[in-house]
Write a protein that holds these residues in place. Structure first.
Motif, short mmCIF file in Angstrom:
data_model
loop_
_atom_site.label_atom_id
_atom_site.label_comp_id
_atom_site.label_asym_id
_atom_site.label_seq_id
_atom_site.Cartn_x
_atom_site.Cartn_y
_atom_site.Cartn_z
N ALA A 38 0.83 -1.20 0.00
CA ALA A 38 0.00 0.00 0.00
C ALA A 38 0.87 1.25 0.00
CB ALA A 38 -0.94 -0.01 1.20
N ALA A 39 1.93 1.25 0.78
CA ALA A 39 2.84 2.40 0.82
C ALA A 39 3.55 2.57 -0.51
CB ALA A 39 3.85 2.22 1.95
N HIS A 40 3.85 1.46 -1.18
CA HIS A 40 4.48 1.54 -2.50
C HIS A 40 3.50 2.12 -3.52
CE1 HIS A 40 7.50 0.52 -5.49
NE2 HIS A 40 6.51 0.05 -6.26
N PHE A 41 2.22 1.80 -3.37
CA PHE A 41 1.20 2.35 -4.26
C PHE A 41 1.13 3.86 -4.08
CE2 PHE A 41 -3.16 3.81 -4.93
CZ PHE A 41 -3.39 3.39 -6.23
N ASP A 42 0.98 4.33 -2.85
CA ASP A 42 0.97 5.77 -2.54
C ASP A 42 1.14 5.91 -1.05
OD1 ASP A 42 0.19 8.44 -1.83
OD2 ASP A 42 -0.83 8.60 -3.75
N SER A 43 2.28 6.43 -0.63
CA SER A 43 2.61 6.50 0.79
C SER A 43 1.74 7.50 1.56
CB SER A 43 4.08 6.84 0.98
OG SER A 43 4.36 8.11 0.42
N THR A 44 0.99 8.34 0.86
CA THR A 44 0.13 9.30 1.56
C THR A 44 -1.23 8.72 1.91
OG1 THR A 44 -0.81 10.24 -0.48
CG2 THR A 44 1.24 11.22 0.34
N LEU A 45 -1.54 7.54 1.39
CA LEU A 45 -2.83 6.90 1.65
C LEU A 45 -2.76 5.95 2.83
CD1 LEU A 45 -3.93 5.93 -1.97
CD2 LEU A 45 -4.99 7.66 -0.51
N GLN A 46 -3.89 5.76 3.47
CA GLN A 46 -4.00 4.73 4.50
C GLN A 46 -4.00 3.36 3.82
OE1 GLN A 46 -7.52 5.23 6.86
NE2 GLN A 46 -7.26 7.43 6.97
N PRO A 47 -3.43 2.35 4.46
CA PRO A 47 -3.46 1.01 3.87
C PRO A 47 -4.87 0.53 3.52
CG PRO A 47 -1.90 1.06 5.68
CD PRO A 47 -2.63 2.38 5.69
N ALA A 48 -5.87 0.96 4.26
CA ALA A 48 -7.25 0.56 3.98
C ALA A 48 -7.70 1.02 2.59
CB ALA A 48 -8.19 1.10 5.04
N ALA A 49 -7.18 2.15 2.13
CA ALA A 49 -7.54 2.63 0.80
C ALA A 49 -7.03 1.66 -0.27
CB ALA A 49 -6.97 4.02 0.57
N PHE A 50 -5.89 1.04 0.01
CA PHE A 50 -5.34 0.09 -0.96
C PHE A 50 -6.19 -1.17 -1.05
CE2 PHE A 50 -2.26 -3.11 -2.54
CZ PHE A 50 -2.03 -2.53 -3.78
N ILE A 52 -9.38 -1.16 -1.19
CA ILE A 52 -10.36 -0.77 -2.21
C ILE A 52 -9.75 -0.87 -3.59
CG2 ILE A 52 -11.69 1.19 -3.12
CD1 ILE A 52 -12.06 2.01 -0.11
N VAL A 53 -8.57 -0.30 -3.74
CA VAL A 53 -7.87 -0.32 -5.03
C VAL A 53 -7.63 -1.77 -5.46
CG1 VAL A 53 -5.65 0.20 -6.13
CG2 VAL A 53 -6.80 1.93 -4.74
N ARG A 54 -7.14 -2.57 -4.55
CA ARG A 54 -6.82 -3.97 -4.86
C ARG A 54 -8.07 -4.74 -5.28
NH1 ARG A 54 -5.29 -7.84 -6.88
NH2 ARG A 54 -3.93 -9.43 -6.07
N TRP A 55 -9.19 -4.49 -4.59
CA TRP A 55 -10.44 -5.17 -4.93
C TRP A 55 -10.90 -4.76 -6.33
CZ3 TRP A 55 -15.37 -5.07 -6.56
CH2 TRP A 55 -16.14 -6.20 -6.30
N LEU A 67 -18.80 -3.17 -2.69
CA LEU A 67 -17.42 -2.97 -2.27
C LEU A 67 -17.29 -3.03 -0.76
CD1 LEU A 67 -14.56 -2.39 -3.26
CD2 LEU A 67 -15.12 0.04 -3.22
N SER A 68 -18.15 -2.33 -0.04
CA SER A 68 -18.04 -2.32 1.43
C SER A 68 -18.28 -3.71 2.01
CB SER A 68 -18.99 -1.29 2.04
OG SER A 68 -20.33 -1.63 1.82
N LYS A 69 -19.22 -4.46 1.45
CA LYS A 69 -19.46 -5.83 1.93
C LYS A 69 -18.29 -6.74 1.60
CE LYS A 69 -24.49 -5.71 1.71
NZ LYS A 69 -25.69 -6.19 1.01
N SER A 70 -17.72 -6.57 0.42
CA SER A 70 -16.65 -7.46 -0.04
C SER A 70 -15.36 -7.30 0.74
CB SER A 70 -16.37 -7.21 -1.52
OG SER A 70 -17.51 -7.51 -2.28
N VAL A 78 -15.74 3.41 3.48
CA VAL A 78 -15.52 3.19 2.05
C VAL A 78 -15.77 4.49 1.28
CG1 VAL A 78 -16.42 2.01 -0.01
CG2 VAL A 78 -15.95 0.71 2.08
N SER A 79 -16.84 5.17 1.61
CA SER A 79 -17.17 6.43 0.94
C SER A 79 -16.06 7.46 1.11
CB SER A 79 -18.49 6.97 1.49
OG SER A 79 -18.83 8.17 0.85
#
Length: 154
Positions: A38-50, A52-55, A67-70, A78-79
């Motif tokens: 997640a940090a490699h994707f974007d270090s300014t984002l929380q890992p939880a955001a990744f 979403i991206v990964r899903w 998305l939120s259920k998954s 999520v929002s």
């Protein structure tokens, strides 16, 4: 219970404890690797955001409810994270073709490319662990994991 039966029971308990320890190692290492990815994707984002991206990368466009259920995250989180990802240019929302009132979330080209780059980093860490295994050991490991996960061997 005779001594032989008791020894077998004690041995089984010890084996199950060792299995639990090893599963805990896998879960913790996986979490640490996900945070690093997640940090490699974007270090300014929380890992939880990744998550979403990964899903979205794995399963494609979807709505916020699915998305939120998954990913087992509440809808408000999520929002908030989706809005952050949209503002950074990683996620876009479009009108659903099947339901004009619905909105589908998907990765932008930038989001897709950054995800691929981050996952290459994650894959290299994974492949380092199995690089010295011969094919038979890798096949056995896969079969055992599939059996453990309740999947049929294909």
């Amino acid at each position: 219970m005779n001594n032989n039966t008791q020894n077998k029971t004690d041995n089984r308990i010890q084996l199950e404890l060792k299995l639990g320890e090893q599963l805990n190692v896998i879960i913790n290492a996986s979490h640490a690797l996900n945070v690093k990815t997640a940090a490699h994707f974007d270090s300014t984002l929380q890992p939880a955001a990744f998550l979403i991206v990964r899903w979205l990368f794995s399963f494609g466009p979807t709505n916020a409810t699915v998305l939120s259920k998954s990913i087992a995250m509440d809808r408000s989180s999520v929002s908030r994270l989706v809005n952050q990802l949209k503002n950074m240019g990683y996620v876009k929302s479009e009108q659903s073709p099947s339901d004009r009132r619905g909105v589908l979330l998907s990765l932008t080209e930038l989001g897709h490319q950054r995800t691929m780059n981050a996952l290459k980093e994650k894959e290299s860490a994974f492949y380092e662990r199995i690089a010295k295994w011969d094919d038979s050991k890798l096949e056995s490991f896969i079969e055992l994991l599939m059996d453990f996960n309740g999947l049929e061997n294909k």
